[in-house]
Design a protein around this motif. Structure first.
Motif, PDB file in Angstrom:
ATOM      1  N   SER A  76      22.457  44.038  53.082  1.00  0.00           N
ATOM      2  CA  SER A  76      21.747  42.516  53.070  1.00  0.00           C
ATOM      3  C   SER A  76      21.063  42.182  51.876  1.00  0.00           C
ATOM      4  O   SER A  76      20.378  42.919  51.520  1.00  0.00           O
ATOM      5  N   ARG A  80      22.016  36.007  54.335  1.00  0.00           N
ATOM      6  CA  ARG A  80      22.277  35.850  55.516  1.00  0.00           C
ATOM      7  C   ARG A  80      21.282  36.092  56.500  1.00  0.00           C
ATOM      8  O   ARG A  80      21.199  35.623  57.723  1.00  0.00           O
ATOM      9  N   TRP A  81      20.450  37.409  56.256  1.00  0.00           N
ATOM     10  CA  TRP A  81      19.325  37.626  57.066  1.00  0.00           C
ATOM     11  C   TRP A  81      18.205  37.694  56.275  1.00  0.00           C
ATOM     12  O   TRP A  81      18.218  37.731  55.174  1.00  0.00           O
ATOM     13  N   THR A  83      15.832  39.612  55.786  1.00  0.00           N
ATOM     14  CA  THR A  83      15.487  40.798  55.279  1.00  0.00           C
ATOM     15  C   THR A  83      16.371  41.469  54.213  1.00  0.00           C
ATOM     16  O   THR A  83      17.578  41.538  54.554  1.00  0.00           O
ATOM     17  N   ASP A 126      17.769  43.794  65.777  1.00  0.00           N
ATOM     18  CA  ASP A 126      17.837  42.270  65.759  1.00  0.00           C
ATOM     19  C   ASP A 126      17.320  42.087  64.002  1.00  0.00           C
ATOM     20  O   ASP A 126      16.374  42.073  63.663  1.00  0.00           O
ATOM     21  N   ARG A 127      18.474  41.794  63.430  1.00  0.00           N
ATOM     22  CA  ARG A 127      18.392  41.616  61.914  1.00  0.00           C
ATOM     23  C   ARG A 127      18.077  40.174  61.661  1.00  0.00           C
ATOM     24  O   ARG A 127      17.652  39.873  60.467  1.00  0.00           O
ATOM     25  N   SER A 128      17.693  39.346  62.637  1.00  0.00           N
ATOM     26  CA  SER A 128      17.121  37.989  62.389  1.00  0.00           C
ATOM     27  C   SER A 128      15.746  38.190  62.191  1.00  0.00           C
ATOM     28  O   SER A 128      14.863  37.374  61.625  1.00  0.00           O
ATOM     29  N   GLU A 129      15.201  39.125  62.549  1.00  0.00           N
ATOM     30  CA  GLU A 129      13.562  39.462  62.427  1.00  0.00           C
ATOM     31  C   GLU A 129      13.194  39.771  61.009  1.00  0.00           C
ATOM     32  O   GLU A 129      14.111  40.673  60.457  1.00  0.00           O
ATOM     33  N   SER A 130      11.998  39.300  60.394  1.00  0.00           N
ATOM     34  CA  SER A 130      11.731  39.567  59.174  1.00  0.00           C
ATOM     35  C   SER A 130      11.145  40.818  59.340  1.00  0.00           C
ATOM     36  O   SER A 130      10.256  41.180  59.924  1.00  0.00           O
ATOM     37  N   GLY A 775      29.250  38.034  64.615  1.00  0.00           N
ATOM     38  CA  GLY A 775      28.391  37.838  63.526  1.00  0.00           C
ATOM     39  C   GLY A 775      29.030  36.536  62.792  1.00  0.00           C
ATOM     40  O   GLY A 775      29.462  35.601  63.081  1.00  0.00           O
ATOM     41  N   ASP A 776      28.720  36.200  61.276  1.00  0.00           N
ATOM     42  CA  ASP A 776      29.127  35.528  60.614  1.00  0.00           C
ATOM     43  C   ASP A 776      30.709  35.373  60.338  1.00  0.00           C
ATOM     44  O   ASP A 776      30.996  36.181  59.469  1.00  0.00           O
TER      45      ASP A 776
END
Length: 815
Positions: A76, A80-81, A83, A126-130, A775-776
């Motif tokens: 990453s 995209r995410w 972090t 959860d990769r959307s969390e910072s 995913g994307d």
């Protein structure tokens, strides 16, 4: 005035004697049973990072070549995410199998000699969390009779027990194979993140866990260290890292300030003397890091090296390396269990390297310092409400391996541009010695918050009693500013405009004259340096004729009986080997990205070859280049012209991100970066069209199965946009296909068993997007599920979205 501490740390009387002294001969090199492999994060539970292997030695190391390269797919870069990733993992090798963790907390088992995947486990972060960074430094291996387990701590606070042979969850451990690490330390803070970035440590039938906890607020999740039964997952003991009411050390806190205090956690790896049953904790500062007006006092056991009875968790002794920490000078590294000869007597010792540049060495059992430690008066704070501790500890030996101050006349001169930028940055700044509290004016302090030494720690050679430490000299530039919204913490640190508030220019060139990074060999018998070598280069400065400057570095070293010290760490995308006796650089190779990790080595069971393995992930806070490469080096066989075997994760969380710009030409021994091989259809190539999924997969939202388009439909689409690609070979191949032929991947990515049914339309009706599982799509060639197609993934998702989880929802069961 000097106050000399000759009695060292505070002892828990009676507890030390209860540990006893075992026969020392059996402890000389305590990990020899696993010497051919790498069964623990640091090679052995004591973190020596030493191997007796010597097939690769000073005479042949220059012949090392990549034997295999494995791409995890887990990267990453923050686009995209939110972090970014840091591939900091050190793999384990046990019984011919390698176990490596990825930045997304996946565990992958590989054939150690080929890099081919055996199994993988995905805890589905959860990769959307910072978060600060996507990090996982490794796993722990446990063998209890016929039970062989891999223990994984995750960034979101779960401890998993996996069956080593299959990667499946051990259902007898905790609840369905995992323990919730939040319970007991974060119950009052449901919105605060806690987790693990370093591996747990195993002692007998216990798995012992540190943690990563937030330190931005004074109250928060506790940093307590806990042990769990390795078979059942039941709690065994807890050590309160902030001394509670009635406990020894509580008197070092101002009344009430200890209550619900955050921080004081063990985020680096923990060590254990398995023969004596002593666990060594490297603890961090109480929160908040830079202001302590609400926590007056020394604040035990903040920033302390603590020795515990491994069976009970009772404290044996401790030593506080920084009193009332105001600089984020955590103990950052795994304590190294070493041997020292002093006055003709061998001492089994523990060496703790620090961000400050000091090396503290103690008798493991008594806690007595091997070299005297003095308490040195330091400056007081000018920040209102703050009360800095009047003295700080300093060992008389060894000397510090890191810069501890800077003067104005040491301003960099590597380039005119860097000198001008740094001069502007330093206008009006106060140049202060170590342990000066950050003031109301910009304050220049060395070392910075990443050291000195950091989590890479040290490696130790038991043959010569030499400790090898890599360090960097990058200062920090802060001033304290009012924080009116927080009555408990009325002041906070404010940077002065540089990246991460470090003392460097926009190119990340430190603002003082080089060298900026060192590898130091310390003779622990005498407490002196054997040698120091500049570690790392800056390519752009080399091109301008500037001699090697050293470079910022994050990661660690490994020493072998072949006379070599291996190290990546530097942010120059290189992997090096040094002569352990002289410090001469004997071998260097370029990598696809910087190796911010610690290497390991093992002997292959089938071939007998020695391999040296390093994770090259780049990123972190020092690089803009990212990779997912795990690289194994070995001496070439035969003529030595064979290309390395390159493999990819079968269940990659997603495809590796493509690096911008053309890749530089590879040197003969340089590792190539990851690349993907598209099938006849590539979603990535069609990304700019921004098509809806149903444009090609007609029943993606209305049917049970999404379906695949026919060749005629694809050609119609191409002709409809002006035949923009009609002359390309792949389009000519498409035009030659039967019109009704469905464009199906040559190798199905996944297949559900016949007794499982899944309906896209049901999920679309609930607002579950395609990207939720896949995913994307537009950065992938072939669509791969982000979630592994396992029952638990579906159950977890259903529970999160308040959907039914009864068996008949997904399974057609006979009555």
């Amino acid at each position: 005035m000097r106050l000399v501490l000759r009695n060292g740390p505070v002892l828990a009387m009676g507890s030390v004697m209860a540990c006893g002294r075992l026969a020392l001969a059996a402890l000389a090199i305590p990990f020899l049973t696993g010497a051919q492999e790498w069964p623990s994060y640091g090679g052995d539970p004591g973190g020596m990072k030493y191997s007796p292997l010597k097939e690769i030695d000073k005479t042949n190391v220059e012949r090392l070549r990549p034997a295999w390269i494995f791409h995890t797919g887990d990267v990453s870069d923050g686009t995209r995410w939110p972090t970014r990733s840091a591939f900091e993992s050190t793999p384990l090798v046990v019984d011919g199998v390698m176990y490596v963790t990825t930045p997304f907390s996946r565990v992958i088992a590989l054939e150690a000699e080929t890099g081919k995947e055996i199994w993988s486990f995905d805890p589905r972060l959860d990769r959307s969390e910072s978060a600060n960074l996507f990090i996982n430094r490794g796993a722990a291996y446990y063998s209890g009779g016929s039970r062989h387990r891999i223990f994984l701590g995750t960034l979101d606070g779960r401890l998993f027990s996996l069956i080593a042979e299959t990667g499946r969850l051990d259902d007898s451990f905790g609840t369905g194979g995992w323990v919730d690490l939040r319970k007991g330390i974060a119950d009052d803070y449901p919105d605060r993140r806690i987790g693990m970035t370093s591996p747990p440590v195993v002692y007998k039938d216990l798995v012992i866990c540190g943690s990563l906890v937030p330190d931005g607020e004074p109250r928060g999740p506790a940093g307590d260290v806990r042990a769990y039964d390795a078979r059942s997952g039941k709690p065994a003991w807890t050590f309160h890292t902030v001394a509670q009411r009635g406990e020894s050390g509580n008197e070092t806190w101002a009344p009430g300030s200890f209550e619900k205090r955050g921080g004081v956690n063990a985020w680096p790896p923990i060590s254990v003397d398995t023969a004596r049953g002593i666990v060594f904790l490297p603890l961090t500062s109480p929160s908040t890091d830079y202001y302590g007006g609400d926590r007056k006092g020394q604040g035990l056991f903040g920033d302390s090296l603590v020795a515990l009875d491994g069976t009970t968790g009772k404290r044996l002794w401790h030593f506080q390396s920084v009193h009332h920490n105001l600089w984020d000078y955590d103990l950052p590294a795994q304590p190294a269990l070493v041997q020292v000869m002093k006055d003709g007597r061998r001492i089994d010792a523990v060496a703790q390297v620090t961000k400050t540049g000091f090396t503290f060495v103690f008798d493991r059992v008594t806690g007595q310092p091997v070299f005297p430690i003095e308490e040195v008066p330091v400056a007081q704070s000018e920040t209102p409400g703050e009360q800095a501790w009047p003295t700080q500890p300093r060992p008389l030996k060894p000397p510090p391996y890191a810069r501890q101050s800077m003067t104005a006349d040491e301003l960099t001169d590597v380039t005119p541009e860097s000198r001008a930028a740094c001069a502007k940055l330093l206008e009006g700044a106060v140049f202060a010695p170590i342990f000066t509290p950050i003031g109301l004016k910009p304050t220049v302090l060395f070392p910075g918050t990443n050291g000195g030494a950091d989590w890479g720690g040290a490696s130790f050679d038991p043959e010569t009693h030499t400790l090898y430490v890599n360090s960097m000299d990058v200062g920090m530039l802060y001033h304290m500013t009012p924080r009116p919204d927080s009555p408990d913490v009325p002041y906070r640190p404010q940077g002065s405009g540089s990246l991460n508030s470090r003392l460097w220019d926009e190119n990340l060139y430190p603002c003082q004259r080089p060298p900026w990074g060192f590898l130091t060999a310390i003779d622990l018998d005498r407490g002196v340096f054997r040698w120091r070598s500049v570690l790392g280069v800056v390519d752009k400065l080399l091109d301008r004729g500037v001699p090697p400057t050293g470079a910022p570095n994050i990661g660690g070293s490994m020493v072998t009986a072949g006379g070599l010290v291996f190290i990546g760490a530097t942010n120059d995308s290189r992997f090096r080997a040094f002569d352990k006796d002289t410090g001469k650089e004997l071998w260097v190779t370029r990598l696809p990205a910087s190796a911010h990790a610690t290497p390991m080595t093992f002997r292959g069971r089938k071939t007998g070859r020695q391999f040296v393995v390093i994770a090259a992930g780049g990123g972190n806070k020092y690089n803009r280049t990212y990779s997912d490469s795990l690289i194994a080096f070995a001496l070439p066989e035969g003529a030595g012209k064979a290309e390395p075997l390159v493999t990819y994760s079968k269940a990659a969380a997603r495809e590796a991100l493509t690096h911008e710009g053309p890749a530089p030409p590879a040197a003969p021994n340089q590792v190539a970066a990851s690349s993907s091989v598209p099938d006849i259809f590539s979603h990535k190539r069609h990304g700019s069209l921004q098509l809806e999924c149903a444009s090609c997969h007609k029943e993606a939202t209305s049917g049970d199965r999404a379906g695949f388009p026919a060749a005629a439909a694809c050609m119609t689409c191409h002709l409809g946009v002006g035949g923009v690609a009609a002359d390309r070979p792949d389009i000519r191949r498409l035009a030659a296909m039967p019109a009704s032929l469905a464009i199906v991947p040559a190798s199905p990515v996944y297949r559900l068993p016949g007794f499982v049914f899944f309906r896209h339309r049901q999920h679309a009706a609930r607002g579950i997007s395609c990207a939720h599982c896949h995913g994307d799509m537009w950065v992938q060639d072939q669509i791969r599920p982000v979630l592994q197609m396992k029952m638990k993934a579906c159950v977890d998702c259903h529970q999160t979205n308040h959907a039914k989880v009864t068996c008949t929802v997904c399974h057609e069961l006979s009555q």
